[in-house]
Design a protein around this motif. Sequence first.
Motif, PDB file in Angstrom:
ATOM      1  N   GLU A  58       6.793   9.129  -9.295  1.00 50.22           N
ATOM      2  CA  GLU A  58       5.639   9.756  -8.687  1.00 50.22           C
ATOM      3  C   GLU A  58       6.030  10.996  -7.894  1.00 50.22           C
ATOM      4  N   MET A  59       7.179  10.941  -7.204  1.00 46.54           N
ATOM      5  CA  MET A  59       7.625  12.088  -6.412  1.00 46.54           C
ATOM      6  C   MET A  59       8.132  13.232  -7.285  1.00 46.54           C
ATOM      7  N   ALA A  60       8.584  12.919  -8.496  1.00 44.02           N
ATOM      8  CA  ALA A  60       9.099  13.944  -9.395  1.00 44.02           C
ATOM      9  C   ALA A  60       7.994  14.803  -9.999  1.00 44.02           C
ATOM     10  N   HIS A 101      13.561  -2.911  -7.248  1.00 42.97           N
ATOM     11  CA  HIS A 101      14.055  -1.795  -8.048  1.00 42.97           C
ATOM     12  C   HIS A 101      12.931  -1.156  -8.859  1.00 42.97           C
ATOM     13  N   ALA A 102      12.039  -1.984  -9.415  1.00 43.69           N
ATOM     14  CA  ALA A 102      10.934  -1.462 -10.218  1.00 43.69           C
ATOM     15  C   ALA A 102      10.015  -0.586  -9.367  1.00 43.69           C
ATOM     16  N   ARG A 103       9.723  -1.014  -8.141  1.00 45.34           N
ATOM     17  CA  ARG A 103       8.857  -0.225  -7.252  1.00 45.34           C
ATOM     18  C   ARG A 103       9.534   1.079  -6.872  1.00 45.34           C
ATOM     19  N   TRP A 104      10.836   1.053  -6.597  1.00 46.44           N
ATOM     20  CA  TRP A 104      11.559   2.258  -6.222  1.00 46.44           C
ATOM     21  C   TRP A 104      11.553   3.261  -7.377  1.00 46.44           C
ATOM     22  N   GLU A 105      11.759   2.787  -8.601  1.00 49.67           N
ATOM     23  CA  GLU A 105      11.720   3.674  -9.768  1.00 49.67           C
ATOM     24  C   GLU A 105      10.333   4.286  -9.929  1.00 49.67           C
ATOM     25  N   GLN A 106       9.307   3.510  -9.674  1.00 49.81           N
ATOM     26  CA  GLN A 106       7.941   4.014  -9.773  1.00 49.81           C
ATOM     27  C   GLN A 106       7.696   5.101  -8.734  1.00 49.81           C
ATOM     28  N   LEU A 107       8.153   4.893  -7.509  1.00 45.92           N
ATOM     29  CA  LEU A 107       7.989   5.904  -6.458  1.00 45.92           C
ATOM     30  C   LEU A 107       8.753   7.181  -6.789  1.00 45.92           C
ATOM     31  N   GLY A 140       0.822  -1.206   0.000  1.00 44.77           N
ATOM     32  CA  GLY A 140       0.000   0.000   0.000  1.00 44.77           C
ATOM     33  C   GLY A 140       0.850   1.248   0.000  1.00 44.77           C
ATOM     34  N   GLU A 141       0.539   2.187   0.891  1.00 42.08           N
ATOM     35  CA  GLU A 141       1.269   3.456   0.965  1.00 42.08           C
ATOM     36  C   GLU A 141       2.721   3.197   1.341  1.00 42.08           C
ATOM     37  N   MET A 142       3.524   4.208   1.127  1.00 41.49           N
ATOM     38  CA  MET A 142       4.946   4.062   1.403  1.00 41.49           C
ATOM     39  C   MET A 142       5.163   3.658   2.858  1.00 41.49           C
ATOM     40  N   GLY A 143       4.420   4.241   3.774  1.00 40.31           N
ATOM     41  CA  GLY A 143       4.384   3.828   5.172  1.00 40.31           C
ATOM     42  C   GLY A 143       5.723   3.466   5.774  1.00 40.31           C
TER      43      GLY A 143
END
Length: 114
Positions: free
Chosen positions: A108-110, A99-105, A87-90
């Motif tokens: 989103e932050m950019a 790595h794929a999830r980190w790139e997605q986050l 769910g949320e970054m929490g």
Amino acid sequence: MNQESKPVAMTEEARKERVREVLRAASEPLGPIQIAERIGEAWCMWNGSGFGSAVTPLLRKVGAKKTSGKWSLKAAPVAEVEPGCVGEMGLTPPGVMSHARWEQLKAEMAVPQQ
């Protein structure tokens, strides 16, 4: 024989679907004779018992997997499960994310928020 009243032969696609149904319903891998007996139709029976050689080519065509002479449907590919919270970054630390999830986050932050 009157050709109009002659029953229509079962298509190969219908036979493949019957094989898939039996494999889906099975709780364990089955041999081709067992599969033919569970189908129980004239195209895969000979003198009241299963005719495995009628089913074997269809097993290959539906993508069934053979292990120790028994056949089963291949398992569906399992989606990559990320360790940690969902769910949320929490509370999930970045070192635990894929790595794929980190790139997605990061993407989103950019994006500037309004």
